[in-house]
Design an enzyme around this catalytic site. Sequence first.
Site, PDB file in Angstrom:
ATOM      1  N   HIS A  28     -12.994  19.694 -61.969  1.00  0.00           N
ATOM      2  CA  HIS A  28     -13.733  19.842 -63.308  1.00  0.00           C
ATOM      3  C   HIS A  28     -14.853  18.904 -63.437  1.00  0.00           C
ATOM      4  O   HIS A  28     -14.374  17.589 -63.324  1.00  0.00           O
ATOM      5  CB  HIS A  28     -12.756  19.701 -64.452  1.00  0.00           C
ATOM      6  CG  HIS A  28     -13.463  20.077 -65.837  1.00  0.00           C
ATOM      7  ND1 HIS A  28     -12.846  19.860 -66.904  1.00  0.00           N
ATOM      8  CD2 HIS A  28     -14.552  20.509 -66.094  1.00  0.00           C
ATOM      9  CE1 HIS A  28     -13.436  20.014 -67.768  1.00  0.00           C
ATOM     10  NE2 HIS A  28     -14.912  20.572 -67.434  1.00  0.00           N
ATOM     11  N   ASP A  29     -16.130  19.363 -63.481  1.00  0.00           N
ATOM     12  CA  ASP A  29     -17.252  18.308 -63.129  1.00  0.00           C
ATOM     13  C   ASP A  29     -16.902  17.329 -64.497  1.00  0.00           C
ATOM     14  O   ASP A  29     -17.585  16.008 -64.228  1.00  0.00           O
ATOM     15  CB  ASP A  29     -18.637  19.017 -63.134  1.00  0.00           C
ATOM     16  CG  ASP A  29     -18.745  20.043 -64.269  1.00  0.00           C
ATOM     17  OD1 ASP A  29     -17.935  20.228 -65.114  1.00  0.00           O
ATOM     18  OD2 ASP A  29     -19.649  20.718 -64.026  1.00  0.00           O
ATOM     19  N   THR A  30     -16.742  17.566 -65.727  1.00  0.00           N
ATOM     20  CA  THR A  30     -16.733  16.723 -66.561  1.00  0.00           C
ATOM     21  C   THR A  30     -15.531  15.653 -66.450  1.00  0.00           C
ATOM     22  O   THR A  30     -15.603  14.603 -66.954  1.00  0.00           O
ATOM     23  CB  THR A  30     -16.455  17.551 -67.961  1.00  0.00           C
ATOM     24  OG1 THR A  30     -17.448  18.493 -68.308  1.00  0.00           O
ATOM     25  CG2 THR A  30     -16.432  16.698 -69.401  1.00  0.00           C
TER      26      THR A  30
END
Length: 515
Positions: A237-239
């Site tokens: 998850h990039d965040t």
Amino acid sequence: MRSLVVDIGSSNVKVYLAEMQADKVLYMKEADRFATERSFYLGHLSTDIFAIYGRICRVVMSLAKQGISIDSIGIDSWCSDFGILDLDSGSISMPVFYRDSRTDGALEKVEAVMGYEEIYRRTGQRKLKDSTLCQLLAYMEEYPQGLWGRKKLLFLGDMLMYLFTGVVCSELSVASYSQLYNMQKGEWDFHMLARYGIPEEIMPPVVPPGTRVGTIREDLARYLGIGRVSAVMPAVHDTASAGMAVPAEAGKAWAFLATGSWFLMSMELDAPADAGKSYEYQLSNTGMAFGKVLLKKNITAMWLVQECRKRWKERGLNFEYGELKEMACRAEPFRGMIDTEYEGFRNPEDMVQEICSYLKDTGQEAPGEEDAGQIVRIIYESIALRSAEALDMLEDAADRKIEVLYVIGGASRIELLNQFLADATGLAVKTGPSEASAVGNALLQAYGTGMVASQQEIRSVSQAMCRTEEYQPRDAGQWKKRRGEYERFKADTDNRAIYGDGKDQCKSLTRRRTL
């Protein structure tokens, strides 16, 4: 140690060569950047993972021909979207893009089986039209036998890691976003899977961020002309990867705003926040590295500018983002406001026209459709107001008062928006890495290969590598007044006057808004 960092966003893919030296200094160099390929495939707008995979392979081959070796690879992406791997045939279905219309009506189908309050209590994941659960129900409706047999569900980043390694697994941060993972038990929610008729066998094993899952396949390594290369799961998850790059100082309560097509107002917690308040505010509690929990609120943000820019380009107005920023600086303050979460902004044919129509429908004076600076300023101001509201929700749910807001990601370079955020929140705003997801990805690869030993060491590396700008609130009184107007603006419903003094100054908003 050199690592290849692949950061897949909804608009483009960025590939970096990251080098961690013995003195724990991290250097990042862009190796490639290209548009995220999409195709209309079997009736749906889909992300072309094979085109992305091929381009990454060419980058690796190019580096090898230059005599540049890599020691590890890690891939992060957005969440929810998945493909189905058939272990018997080796075939992989193309991930349908979350903005595709196949999930229209899916929320009602989900709720017909289980109420969202119970789903939230089990998964910590908010009501979301394009959740993996919603997408799976749509997939099962289209392909009733599609999940049976020796099949595995892999999320977008997981799937690309599989193509490089042949290892079938998912990573905690993206798995916990799916609305199918039980945050309290730390495993797939088998009760929910059974209730929705989803075979539990399709769910892959889950590993924490920073796990070395193997090496690049031998046959692929020979083809690419490389040696033994480790594969390390970042926070897919990039965040969650971006959260690792926040240059947070000890001793101050902080939150971070991860910026991109979406803004995610976020806190790093030791445990999920108050379930009742989190559900009320529609926040998400998902996994991070080192056993932390990511509490966040999604905000539709630069997607609005990206789609406006695309429309202006079609009209022959080729504005660069820097130009739009400067034009917004010169535009009139507080000319109008929009609810960034209005359903009509989800994926319209013409975002410029949609925004101008929204302003008219809500009794506001719409600028001309070619007045790019004014439209972008309205977007920036509305994003800041929505972000301040989101921060209030996080503070209440986590019972934590924030002192510093870190702005990371691409929009951290927009000075005007940073100042708006400081004014709207009344907090000091500090900037972090503009490519935060990629930096966090690199740092977690360094952890997975033993170059750094702890989260504290990761924070120290991040602090040393980035130059921080600070913004202090300047027009707090004016923005406080504007925030009150924004809250009243959003509180009104469909057929009531929602702007100005509520008399003859406005029209009724007849289209449904989703808040």
